[in-house]
Design an enzyme around this catalytic site. Structure first.
Site, PDB file in Angstrom:
ATOM      1  CG  ASP A 298      -4.278  -2.154   7.415  1.00 29.81           C
ATOM      2  OD1 ASP A 298      -4.444  -3.072   8.234  1.00 29.81           O
ATOM      3  OD2 ASP A 298      -5.022  -1.152   7.329  1.00 29.81           O
TER       4      ASP A 298
ATOM      5  CG  ASP B  10      -7.813  -4.677   7.564  1.00 32.49           C
ATOM      6  OD1 ASP B  10      -7.334  -5.212   8.585  1.00 32.49           O
ATOM      7  OD2 ASP B  10      -7.833  -3.443   7.404  1.00 32.49           O
TER       8      ASP B  10
END
Length: 377
Positions: free
Chosen positions: A248, A291
């Site tokens: 992440d 993301d």
């Protein structure tokens, strides 16, 4: 709502009409060429037969010439079917007459029948083809019966060069008709190959779009389990394991909101390329969503193997990068689960890696953590 008049795999109606019109124009052009070639051949043969006073042949030639002129007029008035039928009849009559006046079934004029059959199949269809074939076989039987019963006597002399002129003209006309019809068939085959290649490219493109992320070009979530199964099978053969790393981007939402989605997209593309550049050829990088990425590492024997790779990833990602005049230093939080140490079920392993990633964020971000069973409690 889908148009019910045509399927998604078919061209739109206006394109179908244009294609049909094009084919019809080609067929009419070939038919006109065939009529003209046969007409010229018959006109060329007429003086020779008149000079030799072949009364039995001249009426056939005159009938054929008048019929072909009529067929040409019908074609130019739009009656292509009638023109083709009349032309086929002329081809049959001329070949039959030449065989009757020659040496019967051994006559070189017999080459006219295959040409007529090819013409019938392409210009008129299967029904005309089979009718013409039946008529030809029937005529050949009659010719044999008439010869055996003395109804006709062959006139062809194998040493007479006069026959070379007759059959040379017939062969030339037949060859031209075969050539133009075969050229059309080859052109259609080439067009078919082009369409098949285009369809293959479209299918491969559709498969690529279905299995890859549009933004980064990386494989998408749909491919992640497939890659895991592939790497797991290979690793078992090598008595090793597979590492799943849930990635992440730290503070990505803040960056995206403050700098705009365009810069955010550029950053994600940059990270995809940077992470991929640090992995081995056997490893896989997948974009899960937003993301979030998933790294699949093959041939993992111990946690240290994963650490060596992720340290390289962190070092490469931490280098400053300028995007649209904005210089940023990205950071990643990563969680790791291992197969078979933490299990062999892909979805459960992804959940474990996800929990480990949140543990890395809770520990201060910009780091990686291995999954610990208590994280799920």
């Amino acid at each position: 709502m889908q148009n019910p008049s045509f399927s998604m795999n078919e061209p739109p109606p206006h394109k179908q009409l244009r294609h049909t019109d094009s084919v019809q124009r080609i067929r009419q052009k070939r038919l006109e060429q065939a009529i003209l070639v046969v007409l010229i051949a018959l006109v060329a043969l007429t003086p020779f037969n008149l000079a030799e006073s072949k009364i039995t042949v001249v009426p056939t030639l005159l009938f054929s010439i008048l019929s072909l002129i009529t067929a040409l007029m019908l074609l130019r008035k739009g009656y292509a079917q009638s023109a083709a039928t009349l032309t086929l009849i002329v081809m049959f009559v001329c070949t039959a007459q030449a065989m009757w006046g020659g040496v019967g079934l051994r006559s070189s004029a017999l080459i006219g029948f295959p040409v007529a059959l090819l013409f019938a199949m392409i210009m008129l269809g299967q029904r005309a083809f089979y009718l013409a074939l039946a008529a030809m076989l029937g005529y050949m039987a009659i010719l044999l019966w008439a010869t055996n019963n003395g109804w006709r006597t062959g006139l062809e002399d194998s040493t007479d060069y006069r026959w070379l002129v007759d059959y040379g003209i017939i062969l030339s006309a037949a060859s031209f008709i075969i050539r133009v019809l075969a050229a059309d068939l080859l052109a259609l085959l080439d067009a078919l190959h082009v369409q098949m290649d285009a369809a293959t490219r479209s299918r491969l493109q559709a498969e690529h779009l279905a299995n890859h992320d549009n933004l980064t070009g990386l494989p998408n979530r749909r491919m992640a389990e497939h890659y895991f199964n592939e790497l797991w099978t290979l690793s078992q053969q090598e008595h090793a394991g597979v590492g799943l790393v849930f990635v992440d981007v730290d503070n990505f939402k803040t960056f995206n909101d403050s700098h705009g989605h365009d810069l955010g997209d550029e950053l994600l593309r940059h990270l995809g390329n940077t992470i991929s550049g640090q992995l081995r050829k056997s490893d896989r990088l997948v974009r899960i969503a937003g993301d979030e990425f998933l790294i699949l590492l093959s041939g993992i024997s111990k946690g240290k193997d994963v650490e060596l790779i992720l340290d390289k990833v962190r070092s490469a990602v931490a280098r400053p990068v300028t995007i649209h005049s904005e210089t940023v230093i990205p950071a990643l939080s990563m969680g790791i689960s291992l197969a078979p140490e933490h299990g062999e079920n892909f979805r459960e392993l992804v959940t474990m890696a996800d929990h480990a990633m949140y543990q890395a964020k809770a520990a201060g971000r910009n780091q990686y953590q291995f999954f610990r069973p208590k994280q799920l409690k």
